[in-house]
Design a protein around this motif. Structure first.
Motif, short mmCIF file in Angstrom:
data_model
loop_
_atom_site.label_atom_id
_atom_site.label_comp_id
_atom_site.label_asym_id
_atom_site.label_seq_id
_atom_site.Cartn_x
_atom_site.Cartn_y
_atom_site.Cartn_z
N LYS A 65 2.75 15.08 -2.07
CA LYS A 65 3.67 14.09 -2.63
C LYS A 65 4.85 13.86 -1.70
O LYS A 65 5.29 12.73 -1.52
N ALA A 66 5.36 14.93 -1.11
CA ALA A 66 6.47 14.78 -0.17
C ALA A 66 6.05 13.93 1.02
O ALA A 66 6.79 13.04 1.46
N GLY A 67 4.85 14.15 1.53
CA GLY A 67 4.35 13.37 2.66
C GLY A 67 4.13 11.90 2.30
O GLY A 67 4.45 11.00 3.07
N VAL A 68 3.59 11.66 1.11
CA VAL A 68 3.35 10.29 0.67
C VAL A 68 4.66 9.53 0.50
O VAL A 68 4.79 8.38 0.93
N PHE A 69 5.65 10.18 -0.10
CA PHE A 69 6.92 9.49 -0.29
C PHE A 69 7.69 9.34 1.01
O PHE A 69 8.46 8.39 1.18
N ALA A 70 7.50 10.26 1.95
CA ALA A 70 8.10 10.07 3.28
C ALA A 70 7.47 8.86 3.97
O ALA A 70 8.18 8.04 4.56
N ALA A 71 6.14 8.72 3.87
CA ALA A 71 5.47 7.55 4.43
C ALA A 71 5.93 6.27 3.72
O ALA A 71 6.11 5.23 4.36
N SER A 72 6.14 6.37 2.42
CA SER A 72 6.64 5.21 1.67
C SER A 72 8.04 4.82 2.15
O SER A 72 8.34 3.63 2.30
N GLY A 73 8.88 5.80 2.41
CA GLY A 73 10.22 5.52 2.92
C GLY A 73 10.17 4.86 4.29
O GLY A 73 10.90 3.89 4.55
N PHE A 74 9.30 5.35 5.17
CA PHE A 74 9.16 4.74 6.49
C PHE A 74 8.57 3.34 6.38
O PHE A 74 8.97 2.43 7.11
N GLY A 75 7.61 3.17 5.48
CA GLY A 75 7.02 1.85 5.29
C GLY A 75 8.03 0.83 4.80
O GLY A 75 8.03 -0.33 5.22
N ASN A 76 8.89 1.26 3.90
CA ASN A 76 9.93 0.36 3.41
C ASN A 76 11.02 0.16 4.46
O ASN A 76 11.60 -0.92 4.54
N ALA A 77 11.28 1.17 5.27
CA ALA A 77 12.31 1.04 6.29
C ALA A 77 11.93 0.02 7.36
O ALA A 77 12.80 -0.64 7.93
N MET A 78 10.63 -0.16 7.59
CA MET A 78 10.22 -1.16 8.59
C MET A 78 10.55 -2.56 8.11
O MET A 78 10.68 -3.48 8.92
N MET A 79 10.73 -2.72 6.80
CA MET A 79 11.08 -4.04 6.26
C MET A 79 12.52 -4.41 6.58
O MET A 79 12.92 -5.55 6.39
N ALA A 134 0.82 -1.21 0.00
CA ALA A 134 0.00 0.00 0.00
C ALA A 134 0.86 1.27 0.00
O ALA A 134 0.64 2.18 -0.80
N LEU A 135 1.84 1.31 0.91
CA LEU A 135 2.67 2.51 1.03
C LEU A 135 3.79 2.58 0.00
O LEU A 135 4.23 3.67 -0.36
N GLY A 136 4.26 1.45 -0.47
CA GLY A 136 5.40 1.45 -1.36
C GLY A 136 5.07 1.31 -2.83
O GLY A 136 5.89 1.67 -3.67
N VAL A 137 3.88 0.80 -3.15
CA VAL A 137 3.55 0.60 -4.56
C VAL A 137 2.33 1.42 -4.97
O VAL A 137 2.40 2.25 -5.87
N VAL A 138 1.21 1.21 -4.30
CA VAL A 138 -0.05 1.80 -4.74
C VAL A 138 -0.05 3.33 -4.58
O VAL A 138 -0.37 4.06 -5.53
N THR A 139 0.28 3.81 -3.41
CA THR A 139 0.22 5.25 -3.17
C THR A 139 1.22 6.04 -4.01
O THR A 139 0.84 7.07 -4.59
N PRO A 140 2.48 5.64 -4.11
CA PRO A 140 3.39 6.40 -4.99
C PRO A 140 2.96 6.40 -6.45
O PRO A 140 3.08 7.42 -7.13
N VAL A 141 2.44 5.29 -6.95
CA VAL A 141 1.98 5.26 -8.34
C VAL A 141 0.77 6.18 -8.51
O VAL A 141 0.65 6.88 -9.53
N ALA A 142 -0.10 6.25 -7.51
CA ALA A 142 -1.23 7.18 -7.57
C ALA A 142 -0.75 8.63 -7.59
O ALA A 142 -1.32 9.47 -8.29
N MET A 143 0.32 8.92 -6.87
CA MET A 143 0.87 10.28 -6.88
C MET A 143 1.53 10.60 -8.22
O MET A 143 1.58 11.75 -8.64
N MET A 144 2.04 9.60 -8.89
CA MET A 144 2.67 9.82 -10.18
C MET A 144 1.64 10.13 -11.26
O MET A 144 1.92 10.86 -12.21
N ILE A 145 0.43 9.59 -11.11
CA ILE A 145 -0.61 9.81 -12.10
C ILE A 145 -1.07 11.27 -12.11
O ILE A 145 -1.37 11.81 -13.17
N ALA A 146 -1.11 11.89 -10.95
CA ALA A 146 -1.54 13.29 -10.86
C ALA A 146 -0.53 14.20 -11.55
O ALA A 146 0.59 13.80 -11.87
N ASP A 147 -0.93 15.46 -11.77
CA ASP A 147 -0.05 16.45 -12.39
C ASP A 147 1.22 16.58 -11.56
O ASP A 147 1.16 16.76 -10.35
N PRO A 148 2.40 16.48 -12.18
CA PRO A 148 3.66 16.45 -11.41
C PRO A 148 3.91 17.69 -10.56
O PRO A 148 4.51 17.58 -9.50
#
Length: 137
Positions: free
Chosen positions: A76-90, A55-69
């Motif tokens: 986008k900064a918040g979503v990618f920060a959450a993605s980084g934390f989500g991946n860091a827990m791995m 959810a945090l590493g695949v779906v949400t970042p791709v959804a942010m990429m679809i929107a106007d850059p």
């Protein structure tokens, strides 16, 4: 200057984050449940981490990429920060499986890079807007 390259950097880094997160989640999902946990159910923990990573590493970042850059840069900064934390827990020693550390580290690094570039691009747009406002007065 960064605003000029931001859309291309967003696409490239988002693809890297999504692919590395998917690889990492797949490696963890196919591995046996972690051992050494006495309070938490190992299978539930593994399933939860795989779902959060997808959810945090695949779906949400791709959804942010679809929107106007160049819109919603702070979101986008918040979503990618959450993605980084989500991946860091791995990277937890209780969860990590062989070959998973490399794609997870690449995903975390790319997420942090997109977060920083999004913040810098936002600040650059604010500076340009203030310069135009000063020029008009």
């Amino acid at each position: 200057m960064i605003t000029h390259f931001y859309p291309a950097a967003l696409r490239i880094l988002t693809c890297i984050v999504a692919v590395c997160s998917a690889v990492s989640a797949t490696l963890l999902g196919t591995a046996p449940p972690p051992e050494g946990l006495s309070v938490l159910d190992p299978a539930d923990l593994r399933t939860t981490v795989v779902v959060l990573t997808m959810a945090l590493g695949v779906v949400t970042p791709v959804a942010m990429m679809i929107a106007d850059p160049l819109k919603c840069l702070l979101l986008k900064a918040g979503v990618f920060a959450a993605s980084g934390f989500g991946n860091a827990m791995m990277l937890s020693p209780l969860l990590v499986v062989p070959f998973q550390q490399t794609p997870t580290a690449v995903a975390v690094t790319s997420s942090v890079a997109v977060t920083l570039v999004s913040i810098v691009t936002y600040m650059e747009s604010v500076e340009r807007r203030n310069a135009r406002r000063r020029a008009n007065t």
